[in-house]
Enzyme design. Structure first.
Site, PDB file in Angstrom:
ATOM      1  N   ALA A  76      57.450  15.854  53.708  1.00 25.11           N
ATOM      2  CA  ALA A  76      58.231  15.403  52.551  1.00 25.11           C
ATOM      3  C   ALA A  76      57.784  16.158  51.313  1.00 25.11           C
ATOM      4  O   ALA A  76      56.676  16.701  51.264  1.00 25.11           O
ATOM      5  CB  ALA A  76      58.056  13.893  52.348  1.00 25.11           C
ATOM      6  N   ASP A  77      58.651  16.173  50.333  1.00 20.94           N
ATOM      7  CA  ASP A  77      58.298  16.762  49.049  1.00 20.94           C
ATOM      8  C   ASP A  77      58.974  15.952  47.953  1.00 20.94           C
ATOM      9  O   ASP A  77      60.131  15.534  48.095  1.00 20.94           O
ATOM     10  CB  ASP A  77      58.745  18.225  48.961  1.00 20.94           C
ATOM     11  CG  ASP A  77      58.133  18.912  47.750  1.00 20.94           C
ATOM     12  OD1 ASP A  77      56.936  19.268  47.833  1.00 20.94           O
ATOM     13  OD2 ASP A  77      58.825  19.076  46.735  1.00 20.94           O
TER      14      ASP A  77
END
Length: 201
Positions: free
Chosen positions: A75-76
């Site tokens: 994820a970012d």
């Protein structure tokens, strides 16, 4: 217990997944996180999640002869103000500049999630709108002195002291933390992996 691989050093993402009832194994997925010239925040954050996933999978395959046994999650999270990407502060002054820009205004927090499982990769992008109260110089200085802003995109953590600055949130609280649970569980379900609530043993 159902298990997930998480290619992230974020303790918050790990805590979120563990709170859902998963056992979490951390993997490496380090990449160059420099935005491209003129890159939109939504494109950037989605690209980061995908590239982290690909890097983690490549690292796994370099050490194993089989595909990962469990879903691999990356994820970012990116904070954007009028589509300008606000990364993690590089200094106390940078943190001060970021917090002053967020003061008294609305900004966006975008979190992209990528999940690889059984030969397929699934993606999601979640956006929240967050409103900050008008911050005084003393509040900004005291918050920076706490140390909390220094390792966080946008120089604040909504789940910590930074939450006292938020007057309104339209979106996902866990998304602003770094991993939106609705989207993450939806991706796991689409991938065919068990999702909570799990039956009692």
């Amino acid at each position: 217990m159902h298990t997930l691989y998480l290619a992230s050093g974020s303790p918050r993402r790990r805590e979120i997944l563990e709170s859902l009832g998963y056992r979490v194994i951390r993997l490496k997925g380090d990449i160059d996180e420099t935005p491209l010239s003129g890159e939109a925040a939504s494109h950037y954050v989605a690209r980061m999640a995908r590239e982290k996933n690909a890097a983690a999978l490549s690292s796994w395959q370099a050490e194993n002869t089989r595909l990962p046994d469990y879903p691999l999650i990356t994820a970012d999270t990116t904070v954007a103000l009028t589509d300008q990407i606000l990364g993690k502060p590089e200094s106390a002054q940078h943190a001060r500049d970021i917090l002053q820009s967020l003061s008294g205004s609305e900004h966006q927090v975008l979190t992209a999630v990528s999940i690889y499982y059984q030969g397929q990769t699934h993606h999601s992008l979640q956006q929240s709108n967050v409103c900050f109260k008008t911050l005084t110089a003393a509040e900004i200085d005291a918050y920076i002195a706490s140390g909390e802003p220094m390792d966080k995109a946008g120089a604040y953590g909504i789940q910590g002291l930074g939450g006292i600055f938020v007057t309104h949130l339209h979106g996902s609280f866990t998304g602003v933390m770094g991993l939106p649970v609705y989207e993450t569980v939806s991706l796991l379900s689409a991938a065919g992996y068990p999702v909570p609530p799990f039956p009692m043993p």
